[in-house]
Scaffold this active site. Structure first.
Site: not given
Lengths: 201, 335
Positions: A48-50, A80, A112, A139-140, A180, A182
């Site tokens: 998600g967004e940390s 992530c 990051r 992913i990013r 990820h 998942e």
């Protein structure tokens, strides 16, 4: 029955939930408060967004509860954004030092957005010590630049630009992967977390 | 069926359309090693969008607003030249934002940066991809350049989000390669009514398709596909999954924490807030409160706490949609 919590504040909670639900002997639980956190045998901090997840941990006063459970030995997996939140030191490739709230429990230095922006996101396989070959979506994604103390890098990939870089690390009951599993549906990392939890039961 | 299964299905659909597998097999036959890293695959596009779930993407016009959004806990920002409310008032042609503004914002914040391009404007989209924007919104808020055809989004390495007012419209966009859907609502009005309408229409059609598949009425699925000009495979996928096969956000008129919670309760995976934050008089608090209400939409106590962080006196005034002339509606652009 192993109760595996997924921190459900923001991110790909559903993907972790659906992956864990298919593993026999596991009951996935979405954790949004201290009460449900107290009842799980292991915890996943999803992607998600940390910055968002960190902000919500702070707003809901969950930081101390999570740290206390980790210190008392509860196995925890960060994927992530989860890795970023676990790290003691975090930088951003573009922005430099970050001002986001972190848990700071793992002795790793994380960079990051190390690979660039979304168009540089990729899929790759990673060999991880004691887990095996895992399919991952990066992913990013961040990277693990350094591990010290009891933390150890246990997975690396060879990147055409960045060379050989750390993408998975372990420190006692804490496991961090920058990708990820998942999203690709590979459950080996989760099985390792579940084994850690079983070892304590 | 799991959401990631639908991503894998959509990836195959794309491979089929572009015969990429054929090319890869040819390379293998020639003995050339296939790269161990596969960059910008459809799976990492859908996966990237999945990371937005439960979050808020905020419209911003400059670095200062982008910083406020990041500090409040937004999962991303959407860069515009003018907020939708101001687009309405300014009139004229609305185009993609200044590339320099977008670049400056990208080097200021760590969260994903999105930007809008005009419907059908392939080249604006190419430029946004070129400078490294993480998500492109092919948006009805800007002036369309092609009312008949949207951009073929399969050929881009960057994911796209498109607006939709109904399930067929959403599935047509997914068929063109959109990785994410949002309701259209009526942007820049501060009135969430249209977003509610669009979300409910989508939900109702999904329930209908679900009832067809549960009763084994495969014929009805085919008729639905044909009547609505939607690929049959996507109708079947939606019916089996029981939800949109990609992440679905609410957008258009969200102005308060309660608006955001309402849209989440209706089944949205997250929300876009356009004018609602930076057209209010309390943007910092409002941004934080909407983030909190979106994450905890299923807990009325926390949503009440979020709602109490803002004052109705500071909310954007908003526009009565019934007072808009038909030609002033943005949602009818691009079916």
């Amino acid at each position: 029955m192993v109760r595996v919590g997924i921190l459900g504040l923001q991110g790909d909670v559903l993907e972790h939930y659906e992956l864990l639900k298919e593993i026999e002997g596991v009951e996935p639980v979405i954790v949004k408060d201290a009460r449900s956190l107290a009842l799980v045998d292991a915890l996943v901090i999803p992607g998600g967004e940390s910055t968002t997840i960190g902000r919500l941990i702070e707003m809901r006063g969950l930081r101390d509860y999570i740290i206390e459970r980790v210190r008392s030995g509860m196995p925890i997996l960060g994927t992530c954004a989860g890795t970023i939140l676990l790290a003691t030191r975090v930088e951003d490739r573009e922005v430099g030092e970050v001002r986001q709230p972190l848990l700071k429990v793992m002795d790793i230095h994380v960079l990051r957005n190390a690979f660039g922006r979304q168009k540089d996101s990729f899929e790759a396989e990673v060999d991880i010590e004691s887990i095996g070959r895992v399919k991952g979506a990066f992913i990013r994604a961040p990277i693990i630049k350094k591990a010290w103390g009891k933390a150890k890098i246990i997975g690396r990939i060879k990147h055409p630009v960045l060379g050989k870089i750390g993408v998975a690390a372990i420190q006692d009951n804490m496991l961090a992967v920058v990708f990820h599993p998942e999203i690709t549906g590979d459950n080996k990392v989760h099985l390792f977390l579940i084994d850690m939890a079983k070892g304590r039961m | 069926m799991k959401l990631v299964d639908s991503y894998i299905f959509l990836e195959k659909l794309r491979d089929f359309m572009y015969s990429l597998l054929e090319q890869r097999d040819r390379l293998r036959e020639e003995g050339k090693e296939v790269l161990p890293l596969r960059t910008a695959t459809p799976l990492v596009r859908y996966g990237f969008i999945s990371m937005f779930k439960g979050g808020v993407i905020m419209d911003v016009t400059n670095e200062e607003q982008a910083n406020i959004a990041e500090d409040a806990g937004a999962v991303g920002v959407m860069v515009l030249d003018k907020l939708p409310y101001d687009v309405r008032r300014a009139g004229g042609v609305a185009r993609t934002a200044d590339l320099n503004t977008i670049k400056n914002i990208m080097s200021t914040i760590t969260i994903p940066v999105s930007a809008k391009c005009r419907i059908g404007h392939y080249y604006e989209a190419r430029l946004l991809e070129e400078i490294g924007v993480d998500l492109i919104d092919e948006s009805e808020v800007l002036t369309p350049v092609d009312e008949k055809a949207h951009i073929n989004k399969w050929v881009f390495s960057v994911p796209f989000v498109n607006g939709a007012r109904s399930l067929p419209e959403a599935l047509r966009r997914i068929g063109e390669g959109a990785s994410m859907i949002r309701t259209k609502g009526e942007a820049g009005t501060g009135n969430v009514a249209e977003a509610v309408k669009h979300m409910k229409l989508v939900n109702r059609d999904i329930a209908l398709l679900r009832s067809y598949i549960e009763s084994g009425d495969e014929e009805a699925l085919r008729i639905y596909a044909r009547q609505n000009s939607v690929p049959y495979e996507l109708v079947l996928l939606t019916a089996r999954l029981g939800r949109l096969p990609v992440v679905n956000f609410a957008a258009g008129g969200i102005a308060t924490p309660a608006d955001a919670a309402l849209m989440m309760w209706l089944g949205a995976d997250g929300v876009f807030v356009g004018s609602g934050i930076f057209k209010s008089q309390d943007p910092e608090n409002r941004a934080k409160a909407i983030v909190l209400a979106t994450a905890f939409w299923d807990d009325p106590e926390t949503v009440a706490e979020a709602q109490a962080m803002v004052s109705e006196r500071h909310a954007m005034i908003g526009i009565d949609i019934t007072k808009l002339k038909p030609e002033e509606l943005l949602q009818v652009r691009g079916e």
